[in-house]
Design a protein around this motif. Structure first.
Motif, PDB file in Angstrom:
ATOM      1  N   PHE A 229      34.567  44.432  50.482  1.00 13.08           N
ATOM      2  CA  PHE A 229      35.267  43.455  49.657  1.00 13.08           C
ATOM      3  C   PHE A 229      36.785  43.558  49.802  1.00 13.08           C
ATOM      4  O   PHE A 229      37.495  42.566  49.631  1.00 13.08           O
ATOM      5  CB  PHE A 229      34.876  43.621  48.189  1.00 13.08           C
ATOM      6  CG  PHE A 229      33.454  43.244  47.883  1.00 13.08           C
ATOM      7  CD1 PHE A 229      32.679  42.530  48.780  1.00 13.08           C
ATOM      8  CD2 PHE A 229      32.867  43.600  46.666  1.00 13.08           C
ATOM      9  CE1 PHE A 229      31.369  42.176  48.496  1.00 13.08           C
ATOM     10  CE2 PHE A 229      31.572  43.258  46.364  1.00 13.08           C
ATOM     11  CZ  PHE A 229      30.814  42.539  47.279  1.00 13.08           C
ATOM     12  N   ASN A 230      37.286  44.746  50.087  1.00 14.30           N
ATOM     13  CA  ASN A 230      38.729  44.879  50.283  1.00 14.30           C
ATOM     14  C   ASN A 230      39.190  44.128  51.526  1.00 14.30           C
ATOM     15  O   ASN A 230      40.215  43.446  51.510  1.00 14.30           O
ATOM     16  CB  ASN A 230      39.106  46.375  50.381  1.00 14.30           C
ATOM     17  CG  ASN A 230      38.952  47.081  49.060  1.00 14.30           C
ATOM     18  OD1 ASN A 230      39.525  46.668  48.047  1.00 14.30           O
ATOM     19  ND2 ASN A 230      38.168  48.151  49.036  1.00 14.30           N
ATOM     20  N   GLU A 231      38.420  44.250  52.600  1.00  8.73           N
ATOM     21  CA  GLU A 231      38.772  43.486  53.803  1.00  8.73           C
ATOM     22  C   GLU A 231      38.597  41.992  53.568  1.00  8.73           C
ATOM     23  O   GLU A 231      39.406  41.178  54.054  1.00  8.73           O
ATOM     24  CB  GLU A 231      37.929  43.936  54.997  1.00  8.73           C
ATOM     25  CG  GLU A 231      38.375  43.231  56.271  1.00  8.73           C
ATOM     26  CD  GLU A 231      37.616  43.658  57.512  1.00  8.73           C
ATOM     27  OE1 GLU A 231      38.280  43.946  58.521  1.00  8.73           O
ATOM     28  OE2 GLU A 231      36.370  43.701  57.474  1.00  8.73           O
ATOM     29  N   LEU A 232      37.590  41.608  52.818  1.00 11.15           N
ATOM     30  CA  LEU A 232      37.412  40.195  52.489  1.00 11.15           C
ATOM     31  C   LEU A 232      38.649  39.672  51.751  1.00 11.15           C
ATOM     32  O   LEU A 232      39.150  38.592  52.058  1.00 11.15           O
ATOM     33  CB  LEU A 232      36.167  40.006  51.629  1.00 11.15           C
ATOM     34  CG  LEU A 232      35.906  38.599  51.118  1.00 11.15           C
ATOM     35  CD1 LEU A 232      35.716  37.616  52.278  1.00 11.15           C
ATOM     36  CD2 LEU A 232      34.685  38.572  50.197  1.00 11.15           C
ATOM     37  N   ALA A 233      39.147  40.458  50.799  1.00  8.53           N
ATOM     38  CA  ALA A 233      40.345  40.040  50.052  1.00  8.53           C
ATOM     39  C   ALA A 233      41.535  39.891  51.000  1.00  8.53           C
ATOM     40  O   ALA A 233      42.292  38.901  50.913  1.00  8.53           O
ATOM     41  CB  ALA A 233      40.646  41.048  48.955  1.00  8.53           C
ATOM     42  N   ARG A 234      41.704  40.839  51.904  1.00  8.31           N
ATOM     43  CA  ARG A 234      42.820  40.745  52.846  1.00  8.31           C
ATOM     44  C   ARG A 234      42.727  39.489  53.701  1.00  8.31           C
ATOM     45  O   ARG A 234      43.721  38.803  53.941  1.00  8.31           O
ATOM     46  CB  ARG A 234      42.858  41.990  53.754  1.00  8.31           C
ATOM     47  CG  ARG A 234      43.323  43.248  53.044  1.00  8.31           C
ATOM     48  CD  ARG A 234      43.690  44.340  54.037  1.00  8.31           C
ATOM     49  NE  ARG A 234      42.547  44.772  54.861  1.00  8.31           N
ATOM     50  CZ  ARG A 234      41.702  45.715  54.499  1.00  8.31           C
ATOM     51  NH1 ARG A 234      41.817  46.316  53.324  1.00  8.31           N
ATOM     52  NH2 ARG A 234      40.709  46.079  55.313  1.00  8.31           N
ATOM     53  N   LYS A 235      41.534  39.179  54.157  1.00  7.70           N
ATOM     54  CA  LYS A 235      41.367  38.001  55.013  1.00  7.70           C
ATOM     55  C   LYS A 235      41.616  36.701  54.246  1.00  7.70           C
ATOM     56  O   LYS A 235      42.173  35.738  54.803  1.00  7.70           O
ATOM     57  CB  LYS A 235      39.974  38.008  55.637  1.00  7.70           C
ATOM     58  CG  LYS A 235      39.799  39.099  56.694  1.00  7.70           C
ATOM     59  CD  LYS A 235      38.522  38.948  57.481  1.00  7.70           C
ATOM     60  CE  LYS A 235      38.487  39.930  58.653  1.00  7.70           C
ATOM     61  NZ  LYS A 235      37.337  39.722  59.531  1.00  7.70           N
ATOM     62  N   LEU A 236      41.216  36.662  52.988  1.00  7.56           N
ATOM     63  CA  LEU A 236      41.411  35.443  52.195  1.00  7.56           C
ATOM     64  C   LEU A 236      42.845  35.292  51.723  1.00  7.56           C
ATOM     65  O   LEU A 236      43.243  34.210  51.288  1.00  7.56           O
ATOM     66  CB  LEU A 236      40.455  35.419  50.999  1.00  7.56           C
ATOM     67  CG  LEU A 236      38.970  35.290  51.353  1.00  7.56           C
ATOM     68  CD1 LEU A 236      38.131  35.254  50.086  1.00  7.56           C
ATOM     69  CD2 LEU A 236      38.693  34.048  52.190  1.00  7.56           C
ATOM     70  N   GLU A 237      43.624  36.364  51.796  1.00 10.26           N
ATOM     71  CA  GLU A 237      45.034  36.302  51.388  1.00 10.26           C
ATOM     72  C   GLU A 237      45.938  35.792  52.509  1.00 10.26           C
ATOM     73  O   GLU A 237      47.106  35.512  52.286  1.00 10.26           O
ATOM     74  CB  GLU A 237      45.507  37.699  50.953  1.00 10.26           C
ATOM     75  CG  GLU A 237      44.948  38.123  49.600  1.00 10.26           C
ATOM     76  CD  GLU A 237      45.140  39.608  49.319  1.00 10.26           C
ATOM     77  OE1 GLU A 237      44.707  40.052  48.244  1.00 10.26           O
ATOM     78  OE2 GLU A 237      45.701  40.317  50.189  1.00 10.26           O
ATOM     79  N   ARG A 238      45.412  35.686  53.713  1.00 12.07           N
ATOM     80  CA  ARG A 238      46.245  35.254  54.847  1.00 12.07           C
ATOM     81  C   ARG A 238      46.643  33.788  54.715  1.00 12.07           C
ATOM     82  O   ARG A 238      45.881  32.982  54.193  1.00 12.07           O
ATOM     83  CB  ARG A 238      45.480  35.455  56.166  1.00 12.07           C
ATOM     84  CG  ARG A 238      45.272  36.928  56.494  1.00 12.07           C
ATOM     85  CD  ARG A 238      44.443  37.060  57.742  1.00 12.07           C
ATOM     86  NE  ARG A 238      44.170  38.453  58.063  1.00 12.07           N
ATOM     87  CZ  ARG A 238      43.327  38.866  59.005  1.00 12.07           C
ATOM     88  NH1 ARG A 238      42.689  37.962  59.740  1.00 12.07           N
ATOM     89  NH2 ARG A 238      43.119  40.131  59.233  1.00 12.07           N
TER      90      ARG A 238
END
Length: 238
Positions: A229-238
């Motif tokens: 989920f942390n990587e998912l958050a990073r990707k959606l913040e781009r």
């Protein structure tokens, strides 16, 4: 990652995606076994209990059974396993408490922090076949920071019925294409995508225990792939 326009809300599969159902059942089973001096293969018990999940829901989806909450379906499956695993000596109170282990599942290590980060920019909600009481109790115990708890119980259709995914979009006041389904299971994501939802694949290689290979390969049809989920958050913040 493909472009993901105008995603306003994220809905999450829960069993296996957010929480470790297998490890949690084994943990509680072993505690029960020590208290009752039971010799039970708890990993096999957890697997057998979970194996009854889809067939039980299929009986509801086909009309063989009327609408039945997951708590009741879990108990039906459990009752069929008691003799097989040497648990027929449990009292009714003990059986009821064991059935409610599904309310006490532990989150994956990244779940709390990852959900909190995702919540900064999106509405986050469950979209689970678990009933409302189960999901509420689980969230309370595990400190899962949902904005909203949505369940198949609300629309009385189990996933992968389209009514479940489209009902979630309607309840959250967004268009299907503004809603992203997050799951560790490709069949759930394919069903959501067929309803017009965006999709995020977060595989959980340990869901079924050691030695069981989980399909974690990239799927071109999904909008986002993330390790957790942390990587998912990073990707959606781009």
């Amino acid at each position: 990652m493909r472009s993901v326009p105008a995603v306003k809300a994220l809905v999450f599969d829960v069993f296996g995606t957010v929480v470790d159902w297998r490890g949690s059942i084994i943990r509680e089973g072993r505690l029960l076994g020590r208290r009752k001096k039971l010799k039970v293969d708890w990993p096999a018990f957890a697997d057998a209990w979970r194996a009854g999940y889809r067939p039980a829901m299929a009986r509801v989806r086909s009309g063989e059974l009327p609408w039945t909450k997951i708590d009741a379906l879990h108990r039906m499956i459990l009752d069929g396993l008691l003799a097989r695993f040497g648990l027929e000596g449990l009292s009714e109170e003990e059986c009821a408490d064991l059935n409610f282990v599904w309310h006490r599942l532990d989150p994956w290590p990244d779940a709390r922090a990852g959900l909190a980060r995702l919540k900064r920019r999106h509405v986050i909600a469950t979209l689970s076949n678990g009933n409302l009481a189960l999901l509420t109790n689980m969230a309370k115990r595990a400190r899962l920071p949902w904005d909203c708890i949505l369940s198949a119980e609300v629309v009385r259709h189990y996933k992968p019925d389209p009514e479940t995914y489209l009902g979630a979009a309607d309840l959250l006041g967004v268009r299907p294409q503004e809603l992203m389904m997050v799951a560790a299971h490709k069949d759930d994501l394919h069903a959501a995508r067929a309803c017009g939802l965006r999709t995020a694949f977060v595989p959980r290689p340990r869901e079924y225990g050691p030695g069981v290979k989980v399909d974690a390969t990239r799927e071109p049809l999904f909008d986002v792939h993330a390790r957790d989920f942390n990587e998912l958050a990073r990707k959606l913040e781009r």
